[in-house]
Write a protein that holds these residues in place. Structure first.
Motif, PDB file in Angstrom:
ATOM      1  N   ASP A   1      13.352   8.221  39.404  1.00  0.00           N
ATOM      2  CA  ASP A   1      13.793   9.385  38.645  1.00  0.00           C
ATOM      3  C   ASP A   1      13.515   9.212  37.151  1.00  0.00           C
ATOM      4  N   TYR A   2      13.615   8.002  36.670  1.00  0.00           N
ATOM      5  CA  TYR A   2      13.225   7.713  35.297  1.00  0.00           C
ATOM      6  C   TYR A   2      12.292   6.515  35.329  1.00  0.00           C
ATOM      7  N   GLN A   3      11.568   6.331  34.274  1.00  0.00           N
ATOM      8  CA  GLN A   3      10.442   5.405  34.301  1.00  0.00           C
ATOM      9  C   GLN A   3      10.860   3.953  34.506  1.00  0.00           C
ATOM     10  N   TYR A   4      12.017   3.572  34.013  1.00  0.00           N
ATOM     11  CA  TYR A   4      12.372   2.165  34.004  1.00  0.00           C
ATOM     12  C   TYR A   4      13.393   1.897  35.099  1.00  0.00           C
ATOM     13  N   SER A   5      13.057   1.042  36.028  1.00  0.00           N
ATOM     14  CA  SER A   5      13.802   0.940  37.258  1.00  0.00           C
ATOM     15  C   SER A   5      15.139   0.224  37.113  1.00  0.00           C
ATOM     16  N   TYR A   6      15.189  -0.860  36.378  1.00  0.00           N
ATOM     17  CA  TYR A   6      16.456  -1.559  36.188  1.00  0.00           C
ATOM     18  C   TYR A   6      16.316  -2.532  35.031  1.00  0.00           C
TER      19      TYR A   6
ATOM     20  N   ILE B   1      22.059 -21.659  29.504  1.00  0.00           N
ATOM     21  CA  ILE B   1      21.516 -20.332  29.785  1.00  0.00           C
ATOM     22  C   ILE B   1      22.178 -19.780  31.042  1.00  0.00           C
ATOM     23  N   LEU B   2      22.641 -18.557  30.958  1.00  0.00           N
ATOM     24  CA  LEU B   2      23.202 -17.869  32.124  1.00  0.00           C
ATOM     25  C   LEU B   2      22.413 -16.583  32.321  1.00  0.00           C
ATOM     26  N   TYR B   3      21.804 -16.453  33.493  1.00  0.00           N
ATOM     27  CA  TYR B   3      20.904 -15.328  33.768  1.00  0.00           C
ATOM     28  C   TYR B   3      21.267 -14.706  35.106  1.00  0.00           C
ATOM     29  N   ASP B   4      21.352 -13.405  35.142  1.00  0.00           N
ATOM     30  CA  ASP B   4      21.627 -12.675  36.376  1.00  0.00           C
ATOM     31  C   ASP B   4      20.312 -12.282  37.023  1.00  0.00           C
ATOM     32  N   CYS B   5      19.928 -12.990  38.076  1.00  0.00           N
ATOM     33  CA  CYS B   5      18.668 -12.670  38.751  1.00  0.00           C
ATOM     34  C   CYS B   5      18.920 -12.021  40.112  1.00  0.00           C
ATOM     35  N   GLY B   6      20.140 -11.525  40.326  1.00  0.00           N
ATOM     36  CA  GLY B   6      20.416 -10.875  41.605  1.00  0.00           C
ATOM     37  C   GLY B   6      20.473 -11.889  42.734  1.00  0.00           C
ATOM     38  N   ASP B   7      20.016 -11.484  43.920  1.00  0.00           N
ATOM     39  CA  ASP B   7      19.925 -12.388  45.062  1.00  0.00           C
ATOM     40  C   ASP B   7      18.579 -13.100  44.996  1.00  0.00           C
ATOM     41  N   SER B   8      18.617 -14.365  44.647  1.00  0.00           N
ATOM     42  CA  SER B   8      17.382 -15.109  44.432  1.00  0.00           C
ATOM     43  C   SER B   8      16.690 -15.429  45.749  1.00  0.00           C
TER      44      SER B   8
ATOM     45  N   PHE C   1      16.336  -7.056  29.332  1.00  0.00           N
ATOM     46  CA  PHE C   1      14.912  -6.787  29.525  1.00  0.00           C
ATOM     47  C   PHE C   1      14.761  -5.754  30.636  1.00  0.00           C
ATOM     48  N   TRP C   2      14.218  -4.585  30.258  1.00  0.00           N
ATOM     49  CA  TRP C   2      14.053  -3.562  31.286  1.00  0.00           C
ATOM     50  C   TRP C   2      12.776  -3.805  32.083  1.00  0.00           C
ATOM     51  N   MET C   3      12.900  -3.625  33.396  1.00  0.00           N
ATOM     52  CA  MET C   3      11.794  -3.857  34.318  1.00  0.00           C
ATOM     53  C   MET C   3      11.033  -2.549  34.489  1.00  0.00           C
ATOM     54  N   GLU C   4       9.865  -2.498  33.885  1.00  0.00           N
ATOM     55  CA  GLU C   4       9.098  -1.258  33.792  1.00  0.00           C
ATOM     56  C   GLU C   4       8.105  -1.169  34.953  1.00  0.00           C
ATOM     57  N   TRP C   5       8.585  -0.632  36.102  1.00  0.00           N
ATOM     58  CA  TRP C   5       7.642  -0.418  37.197  1.00  0.00           C
ATOM     59  C   TRP C   5       7.846   0.942  37.855  1.00  0.00           C
ATOM     60  N   GLY C   6       8.307   1.902  37.059  1.00  0.00           N
ATOM     61  CA  GLY C   6       8.414   3.252  37.578  1.00  0.00           C
ATOM     62  C   GLY C   6       7.136   4.052  37.419  1.00  0.00           C
TER      63      GLY C   6
ATOM     64  N   THR D   1      22.983   2.042  34.516  1.00  0.00           N
ATOM     65  CA  THR D   1      23.868   2.198  35.672  1.00  0.00           C
ATOM     66  C   THR D   1      24.413   0.866  36.152  1.00  0.00           C
ATOM     67  N   TYR D   2      23.745  -0.219  35.794  1.00  0.00           N
ATOM     68  CA  TYR D   2      24.252  -1.570  36.054  1.00  0.00           C
ATOM     69  C   TYR D   2      24.149  -2.349  34.763  1.00  0.00           C
ATOM     70  N   CYS D   3      25.255  -2.874  34.306  1.00  0.00           N
ATOM     71  CA  CYS D   3      25.248  -3.613  33.046  1.00  0.00           C
ATOM     72  C   CYS D   3      26.394  -4.617  33.055  1.00  0.00           C
ATOM     73  N   ASN D   4      26.061  -5.889  33.083  1.00  0.00           N
ATOM     74  CA  ASN D   4      27.076  -6.933  33.099  1.00  0.00           C
ATOM     75  C   ASN D   4      26.909  -7.910  31.945  1.00  0.00           C
ATOM     76  N   ILE D   5      26.291  -7.481  30.846  1.00  0.00           N
ATOM     77  CA  ILE D   5      25.995  -8.388  29.757  1.00  0.00           C
ATOM     78  C   ILE D   5      27.279  -8.936  29.125  1.00  0.00           C
ATOM     79  N   SER D   6      28.336  -8.143  29.057  1.00  0.00           N
ATOM     80  CA  SER D   6      29.595  -8.642  28.479  1.00  0.00           C
ATOM     81  C   SER D   6      30.200  -9.733  29.353  1.00  0.00           C
ATOM     82  N   THR D   7      30.124  -9.559  30.661  1.00  0.00           N
ATOM     83  CA  THR D   7      30.639 -10.577  31.583  1.00  0.00           C
ATOM     84  C   THR D   7      29.848 -11.870  31.445  1.00  0.00           C
ATOM     85  N   LEU D   8      28.527 -11.760  31.370  1.00  0.00           N
ATOM     86  CA  LEU D   8      27.699 -12.946  31.199  1.00  0.00           C
ATOM     87  C   LEU D   8      28.034 -13.656  29.885  1.00  0.00           C
ATOM     88  N   TRP D   9      28.209 -12.867  28.827  1.00  0.00           N
ATOM     89  CA  TRP D   9      28.547 -13.448  27.524  1.00  0.00           C
ATOM     90  C   TRP D   9      29.852 -14.244  27.622  1.00  0.00           C
ATOM     91  N   ASP D  10      30.883 -13.624  28.184  1.00  0.00           N
ATOM     92  CA  ASP D  10      32.188 -14.291  28.270  1.00  0.00           C
ATOM     93  C   ASP D  10      32.124 -15.526  29.165  1.00  0.00           C
TER      94      ASP D  10
END
Length: 380
Positions: free
Chosen positions: A298-303, A329-336, A166-171, A121-130
């Motif tokens: 709703d599903y096991q893997y949160s984001y 390295i370019l990493y999306d860590c949200g609001d740090s 990397f999926w964050m598995e805390w569901g 539902t959230y995916c910005n890997i192409s933007t990060l790549w570019d």
């Protein structure tokens, strides 16, 4: 140490390198028993950041004559991602394409679904790549490396651009207890949480969340060691989830404290924090709170977390000596919560990868299976 090997591979793709399907068998060297088998994790991460509509992966857990493995440092995920990147390189070589072109063409897009049914539902890997491709000046540096290779017979340079998802598995059941006490004598705050500080900055982040939520100075707060009386059922620290979940529990606990304190604060709008806490204590307000984090989704893997790295290296083709010239390295860590900590964690993760792939060599006795490189003097 987790060891896996890919065999019996078939890849279907278009002439442009678009992946249509992958059939593979993955073998895991489990040692003498299937302890901490990370084969499932390897398969869960084998797609990395790429969309492939059709998968058929067969896992094989192999019993051998070496010691059993134990989970450490992204168990299974690094080999799984390595397998996928190897397949991308193979497709590029077979088709005569630039590996970067093949990688970029197959990156996940928003709302696609992974092989283990994780909706992106959230995916910005192409933007990060570019963005990284531009900021790291990849095209001009690749041309410079090619020129260097033409002019130098015994030293060669190369650039590699690799994405990661990397999926964050805390569901699933990942309980962490957060206990907070406010002391009426001086207004100080003590926090115990279910995580373990191992250099990832969890105590600093927890204290920051508490200071922000309660509206008090950071030096008012101390993080105390936990124990099984305070947190009897806390799960392991790991999986890149503990810091954020303990921060979540701290946020909830502090919000509950604010609700208890708010009537006294409204009646004493000019009171200092110390005066406010003393007034709460005099009026019988409970200044101790506990929050228990156990998220269900709703599903096991949160984001998913996304990143892209570009590494330029130079190698002596005679001796094998390797120099890392530059890393972007370019990493999306949200609001740090704490950029210094998060940047340090990204740098540490990259350095861990260098050790994992470049300097570690486990050597076993072929007859007995005994590990010969078993201490720090002969490990590298």
């Amino acid at each position: 140490m987790f060891c896996c090997r890919l065999c019996l591979l078939q890849i279907g793709c278009t002439e442009d390198g678009i992946l249509n399907g992958i059939e593979a068998t993955v073998y895991n060297n489990c040692g003498w028993c299937n302890n901490d088998n990370a084969l499932g994790m390897a398969l869960d991460h084998i797609d990395n950041a790429y969309y492939v509509p059709n998968w058929l992966v067969t896992p094989k857990a192999c019993k051998t004559n070496i010691a059993a493995n134990t989970a450490t440092r992204s168990p299974g995920t690094c080999p799984g991602i390595f397998i996928m990147e190897g397949m991308i390189d193979q497709v590029a070589r077979t088709l005569g394409l630039d590996p970067d072109t093949v990688r970029r063409a197959n990156l996940y897009k928003k709302d696609q679904v992974t092989p283990i049914d994780i909706p992106l539902t959230y995916c910005n890997i192409s933007t990060l790549w570019d963005d990284l491709y531009s900021s790291a000046e990849v095209e001009s540096r690749k041309a410079a490396a090619a020129k260097f290779n033409e002019e130098n017979r015994w030293r060669k340079r190369g650039l590699s651009v690799v994405p990661v998802r990397f999926w964050m598995e805390w569901g699933w059941a990942v309980p962490y207890t957060v206990h907070i006490n406010i002391y009426a004598a001086d207004g100080t705050v003590a926090i115990c949480h279910g995580g373990v500080e191992v250099g990832q900055g969890i105590n600093t982040k927890v204290a920051q969340v508490a200071a922000k939520t309660l509206g008090i100075p950071l030096d008012t707060i101390s993080v105390k060691p936990s124990n099984t009386l305070i947190g009897p059922n806390d799960i392991t620290t790991g999986g890149s989830i503990t810091s954020e979940l303990c921060c979540l529990g701290t946020l909830r606990a502090c919000n509950e404290l604010n609700e208890r304190i708010s009537p006294v604060r409204a009646a004493n709008p000019k009171a200092t924090w110390k005066e406010l806490v003393a007034a709460c204590n005099d009026q019988g307000v409970n200044l101790s709170v506990e929050n228990f984090v156990e998220e269900k989704t709703d599903y096991q893997y949160s984001y998913n977390a996304y990143g892209v790295g570009c590494t330029e290296v130079e190698i002596d083709v005679l001796t094998g000596e390797l120099q890392i010239l530059r890393v972007d390295i370019l990493y999306d860590c949200g609001d740090s919560i704490n950029p210094d900590i998060d940047v340090g964690q990204v740098e540490g993760a990259f350095t861990m990868g260098l050790g994992y792939w470049l300097t570690e060599k486990l050597i076993f006795d072929q007859d007995s299976g005994q590990l010969l490189t078993h201490n720090t003097w002969v490990y590298h």
